[in-house]
Design a protein around this motif. Structure first.
Motif, PDB file in Angstrom:
ATOM      1  N   PRO A   1      65.598  75.806  26.384  1.00 19.78           N
ATOM      2  CA  PRO A   1      65.287  75.981  27.809  1.00 19.78           C
ATOM      3  C   PRO A   1      64.164  77.004  28.033  1.00 19.78           C
TER       4      PRO A   1
ATOM      5  N   MET B   1      60.534  78.824  28.189  1.00 23.69           N
ATOM      6  CA  MET B   1      59.171  78.349  28.466  1.00 23.69           C
ATOM      7  C   MET B   1      58.265  78.835  27.330  1.00 23.69           C
TER       8      MET B   1
ATOM      9  N   ALA C   1      59.460  72.931  29.615  1.00 24.67           N
ATOM     10  CA  ALA C   1      60.174  73.900  30.460  1.00 24.67           C
ATOM     11  C   ALA C   1      59.226  74.629  31.413  1.00 24.67           C
TER      12      ALA C   1
ATOM     13  N   ASN D   1      57.948  72.297  34.143  1.00 26.41           N
ATOM     14  CA  ASN D   1      58.939  71.999  35.183  1.00 26.41           C
ATOM     15  C   ASN D   1      59.217  73.197  36.084  1.00 26.41           C
ATOM     16  N   GLU D   2      59.367  74.327  35.451  1.00 28.63           N
ATOM     17  CA  GLU D   2      59.945  75.434  36.208  1.00 28.63           C
ATOM     18  C   GLU D   2      58.939  76.395  36.822  1.00 28.63           C
TER      19      GLU D   2
ATOM     20  N   ARG E   1      61.715  83.547  29.440  1.00 29.45           N
ATOM     21  CA  ARG E   1      63.109  83.103  29.632  1.00 29.45           C
ATOM     22  C   ARG E   1      63.549  83.511  31.031  1.00 29.45           C
TER      23      ARG E   1
END
Ligand code: C2E
Ligand code: CA
Ligand code: CA
Length: 598
Positions: A24, A26, A42, A45-46, A136
């Motif tokens: 998860p 990045m 990751a 997306n985030e 993170r």
């Protein structure tokens, strides 16, 4: 083929893909300008909101942040991350080493916290060509941390409040007893160690209880607050003022070199409260009684010192209030006696050991007995104790209310016998404590016990009150006195001349008689001042259409002077001292033949 480590090792890029796309975290690689060379799913997306992992290549964070902001113009705070990331990239390049950052900002309108590691990477020649990074999401952790620190802050604030409450008085905000005792203990230790002296002043408001009882706790509390404010100027860096509870305050004066310093501190206190207090429209004059104990000579521990200052204060009160006393060891004895006396008094009340004595009031022009004053005595194992020994304590403890009623009931019974037997038809007068006037059930008591007597013998009952008692609570006193008058009770002002009622005020009171205080009679007729005062009171009474009586009359010369100046009602040892029932009965029986010394 089985998917195992050997397989993965031989397929290096598959292994990398597996790691970068499954975790998860990045992950990214950027060039020196902050443009992406690689971005995993990751981060796309985030953080970047990129449609796939290809889109970021060649673009930087600022581009994506800007794009997000444009999409959500209604909320300018929608995405605030870009610039921050850009700056930390530069820092890593400048420092040329791996660094850890905590980055935060809005993503999709919500706060996101990232823990980010960034490191430079190099070409084969060792030249820095870009940065790699891993981020993170630690938002949850961060929120817990934030909540926790908020809770800690709240707890701290609560602790401070509790600490304040534990050490300060809620009403006056002065240090309370706990803090005071701690400080006192430090002061004593210091005095013992340095050979210095301090003074402990125990300050008690005079008549506070009466004010509190009659005007209510709200006014009482306001008075305490205002009192604390008034005397606040006595606080210095060296002094400590505390409220111990009720109307008890304590002042520590540190490093006293000369007893005069104590005198002047007390004078200052008295000056500060010289003017009346205006508490919600009630004008209250407050006196204080102060007891002084010295550290370390009057006590080497806080409890002892406080107890001794208290004993000194009590002695100041006994000597007439609004004054101060220094502690002396006799006072401990007295205060022990006081405690002993209090329990003896309770027992005496329980066993009804208080008896009415009667002192005749004579019309000096006819020799006739026209009244009698009831004076109480405590008959304790055959010794007859006069009120000066126990009256103050009975007042302080409130026992006086019950004692007075007992005396009234006993005296009325005897009085009725004399009336019925035709021995006596004059008035009977009672002394009233201000506690009695303020007691809510007093009028009911009068209705039950005095009204029936008045029905049979109108104008037969008189109550003596002092100016000071009335002044303590004027509004209430006037109401009670008016009610008493409406029942047919006659009111006389006792100890007249020693209080401070004004003429205008006197006219408003429902009174019928003035009683010239003993102190003005004592040195008649030779003392010029007393002669002037006595004659002034007599003419004042005449002008206000009030009766007048002189008390404490002991000599023929005094009788003559008073009669000559228009006061013919006389009470005093010249005619008779206060007599018990039997002696009074004899007196009444023998009176006609006795032939008074007129
Ligand atoms: P007071 O009302 O001023 O009473 C007069 C006091 O002077 C009485 O003292 C009386 O015995 C005394 N006395 C009377 N004639 C003479 C005299 O010619 N010379 C001298 N030197 N003294 C005289 P006593 O009985 O000791 O009472 C003291 C005070 O106690 C009274 O002062 C009164 O305020 C209070 N008291 C007495 N009986 C009662 C009572 O039943 N209830 C209440 N609340 N107070 C009472
Ligand atoms: Ca009296
Ligand atoms: Ca009197």
């Amino acid at each position: 083929m089985p998917f195992n480590l050997d397989h993965l090792k031989s397929h290096h890029s598959e292994l990398l893909d597996l790691l970068t796309e499954t975790l998860p975290d990045m992950l990214w690689v950027k060039d020196l300008n902050g443009n992406y060379l690689y971005a995993n799913q990751a981060i796309c997306n985030e953080l970047l909101m990129a449609k796939d992992t290809q889109e970021p290549i060649g673009k930087n964070d600022i581009y994506f942040a800007h794009r997000e902001r444009l999409k959500h113009k209604e909320n300018p705070k929608w995405h605030t991350f870009g610039e921050l990331c850009f700056d930390s990239d530069k820092t890593v390049i400048e420092n040329n080493k791996a660094m850890k950052f905590e980055e935060y900002g809005n993503v999709k309108g919500e706060m996101l916290y990232l823990e980010v590691y960034k490191a430079p990477f190099y070409d084969k020649s060792g030249k820095i060509i870009g940065t790699v990074g891993a981020g993170r999401d630690i938002t949850q952790l961060k929120n817990i941390q934030l909540d926790l620190s908020k809770t800690l802050q709240e707890l701290q604030a609560q602790r401070e409040t509790l600490e304040h409450q534990a050490n300060y008085d809620y009403l006056t905000q002065l240090p309370n007893r706990t803090q005071f005792m701690n400080r006192l203990s430090q002061v004593i230790t210091k005095n013992l160690h340095n050979g210095t002296n301090s003074a402990l002043l125990f300050i008690d408001l005079d008549h506070f209880k009466e004010i509190n009882d009659s005007l209510g706790h709200y006014i009482g509390d306001r008075l305490l607050i205002e009192f604390a404010k008034r005397i606040h100027p006595v606080i210095t860096k060296e002094n400590l003022l505390a409220r111990l509870g009720g109307d008890e305050f304590c002042l520590i004066l540190s490093n006293i070199d000369d007893l005069k310093e104590i005198d002047s501190a007390i004078m200052r206190l008295m000056e500060l409260i010289d003017e009346p207090f205006d508490i919600e429209g009630h004008w209250l004059y407050i006196g204080i009684s102060v007891g002084v104990a010295m550290s370390p000579s009057d006590g080497s521990d806080p409890d002892e010192l406080l107890k001794n200052a208290d004993a000194a204060m009590y002695s100041a009160k006994n000597n007439g209030r609004n004054r101060y006393s220094f502690y002396n060891p006799n006072m401990t004895l007295q205060s022990k006696q006081r405690i002993g006396l209090e329990s003896a008094l309770r027992k005496a009340l329980h066993q009804e050991e208080f008896e009415p004595y009667f002192q005749p009031q004579i019309d000096a022009t006819t020799g006739e007995i026209i009244g009698m004053e009831v004076l109480m005595r405590w008959i304790n194992e055959n010794s007859v104790i006069a009120p000066d020994r126990f009256l103050q304590l009975a007042e302080d403890t409130g026992m006086i209310v019950a004692i007075d009623r007992l005396i009234m009931q006993k005296a009325l019974k005897l009085y009725l016998k004399w009336q019925e037997n035709g021995l006596y038809s004059g008035t009977v007068s009672f002394n009233l404590s201000s506690r009695q006037i303020e007691d809510n059930s007093f009028l009911e008591f009068v209705r039950k016990n005095i009204n029936p007597v008045l029905e049979h013998y109108p104008n037969s009952i008189e109550l003596e009150v002092t100016e000071t008692q009335i002044m303590l609570n004027q509004n209430r006193s006037i109401k009670v006195l008016e009610a008493l008058k409406s029942f047919g009770v006659t009111i006389s002002i006792d100890d007249f001349g020693t209080g401070y009622s004004s003429l205008a005020y006197l006219k408003k009171l429902p009174i019928s008689k003035l009683k010239i205080d003993r102190s003005f009679v004592e040195d008649l007729p030779h003392d010029v001042d007393d002669a002037v005062i006595a004659t002034t009171i007599i003419s004042l009474a005449k002008n206000l259409k009030l009766k007048v009586i002189a008390e404490g009359v002991e000599t023929k010369a005094q009788v003559d002077f008073l009669v000559e100046h228009g006061c013919s009602t006389i009470q005093g040892h010249y005619f008779s001292k206060a007599l018990n029932y039997q002696d009074m009965q004899n007196y009444l029986t023998l009176l006609p033949s006795k032939g008074l010394n007129l």
